[in-house]
Design an enzyme around this catalytic site. Structure first.
Site: not given
Ligand code: BG6
Length: 490
Positions: A26, A56, A190, A224, A243, A248, A353
């Protein structure tokens, strides 16, 4: 005023042999190839750059190129795809098989004749980092010399707590130097996030008031509307703290709180970020519920459609206590920020979001308008919008028009997106370019990784402990999140 200082034009990067592990996955399809295409489109990728796609799955180069065509159709302009596809070769590899690294070395030599810089991108599940780094290292492929630089790119999560982060790092450092290791945090790429440092340190206006005397609190939000999608396997083991917070959210905190480095230089910037992490006050585990609120989404409606709750998502354990939402109040024990709370909040399946940093200044000490205006004067606020509104907005009080004196809140706003799209790269294109050119400014250094894990690990241990865990508040998907967090946020 829109003075444009001459911006150094980014020149095409040197050619590189890019090895993408996890080539059918992905991450490769959704992020890496579109990023490469964006670099192609902006003429930043050398024509001599070659890509070795490693996976793989049993297939040959022709089949892989066809797969690329299918998976990228629509996501990448066909002209970029036509430019990229012929540069890609495919290699089937099982990292657990000791012989495989030899084939990797052979394939690479065939690809670049041993003449180019090499970049190994681990776009694989975290469990494969150690076997792959070991295979690369044992095959002697991590060695660099004057003519060739070798780099390795690792995606978060860098471990799942402090001990596992150190374990991963030990293996990476067995073969690679720190200057060769690029730990990605795409948030840092960003435009609006990078802009925080320019806003703070390229203007004389903000720095004098950027401290505990004038700032009441800072809120950092990454909400989100999406759920966990097809990532249950990863997410159910990780949850929102691993996560989003370990990486972040901590990076955004560091950008807001760091001291100005003496020069915009990768190591100096990273030193200042680490100093912020070093000042993190450990959360009080005895009174954790005052500083940490966790939630998990239940069923609800998003965009007019019914969506399942977290526990009904495919692949999630039916009794999972993994949090999908967290609000955390953090303090920094240093001269500048003593006593100023930073409210960090992130969750999935919220109303929309929405990512922003909101700096709330203190109220005026006394209102000279109290006779006419009566109520308190709302304090100034500086909002740095990251998504969807890429803005810098200063909220100020002005006189409302008319014969009587009344206050009116107004916004002074600069819209980042509207300024110009020219030369703009998406997050992954920017980080990939920096990996190729060797600029580590936006990447995590190991000391910072360990400092943040050192802060979070005791909290995670407590949250992971069934007998002693914090309450997990269920919230309705598509809503504002747990009420408890709303109440705790000023
Ligand atoms: C990723 C997380 O690092 O950042 C995800 O694993 C999250 O769970 C994503 O949805 C959010 O990134 P962005 O750039 O869409 O705000």
């Amino acid at each position: 005023m829109t003075d444009q200082f001459s911006c150094p034009v980014q020149t095409q990067a040197d050619p590189v042999s890019l090895v993408v592990f996890g080539a059918t996955g992905d991450l490769a399809m959704r992020k890496i190839y579109p990023a490469l295409a964006s670099l192609c489109r902006n003429q930043l990728l050398s024509h001599d750059t070659r890509i070795l796609a490693v996976g793989r799955t049993e297939m040959d180069t022709e089949q892989y190129r066809n797969l690329l065509g299918d998976r990228l159709a629509g996501a990448v302009p066909s002209s970029c795809l036509a430019d990229l596809a012929p540069r890609v070769s495919y290699l089937r590899m099982d990292p657990e098989d000791p012989a495989s690294a030899r084939f990797l070395a052979l394939a690479l030599n065939e690809l670049d004749g041993g003449a180019k810089d090499r970049l190994f991108y681990l776009a694989v599940p975290p469990s494969a980092y150690i076997p792959l780094a070991t295979a690369i290292g044992e095959a002697g492929l991590a060695r660099q010399d004057e003519d060739r630089r070798v780099r390795i790119v690792v995606e978060k999560p860098f471990g799942r707590d402090l001990p596992t982060a150190r374990e991963l790092d030990d293996v990476l450092h067995r073969y690679f130097r720190e200057s060769q290791i690029f730990r990605i945090d795409h948030y840092m790429a960003k435009e609006t996030v990078q802009n925080v440092l320019l806003l703070r340190f390229a203007n004389a206006l903000f720095e004098p008031v950027w401290n505990r005397r004038y700032i009441d609190h800072i809120r950092i939000t990454a909400a989100e509307d999406l759920g966990i999608g097809h990532r249950a396997g990863f997410y159910d083991q990780a949850g929102v703290l691993r996560d989003m917070f370990q990486n972040h959210m901590m990076m955004l905190l560091a950008l807001c709180a760091m001291e100005p480095p003496s020069l915009f230089d990768a190591e100096l910037v990273r030193d200042e970020r680490s100093k912020v992490f070093r000042s993190l006050r450990p959360l009080d585990l005895e009174r954790l519920d005052e500083q940490l609120i966790l939630g998990q989404y239940g069923p609800g409606m998003v965009d007019g459609k019914t969506v399942p709750g977290y526990l009904q998502e495919p692949g999630v354990r039916p009794d999972s206590t993994t949090p999908t939402f967290a609000w955390m109040k953090v303090y920094l024990d240093n001269w500048r920020w003593q006593g100023v709370p930073f409210h960090l909040c992130s969750g999935k399946r919220l109303a929309a979001k929405h990512t922003e940093i909101s700096v709330q200044f203190k109220s005026v000490p006394v209102s000279m308008f109290r006779k006419t205006h009566g109520g308190a004067i709302p304090p100034n606020r500086l909002v740095i919008g990251i998504h969807p509104h890429e803005v810098v907005r200063l909220e100020v009080q002005t006189k409302g028009q008319g014969s009587r004196l009344c206050l009116q809140g107004q916004s002074m706003e600069f819209s980042y997106g509207a300024a110009s799209d020219l030369g703009r790269l998406d997050d992954y294109a920017k980080v990939l370019l920096d990996c190729i050119t060797g600029d580590q400014t936006l990447f995590w250094r190991q000391d910072a990784v360990e400092l943040c894990w050192g802060f979070l690990t005791p909290v995670l241990d407590r949250c992971d402990c069934a007998d002693d865990a914090l309450p997990l508040h269920t919230y309705v998907a598509g809503g504002p999140g747990p009420r408890e967090a709303d109440r705790a946020t000023p």
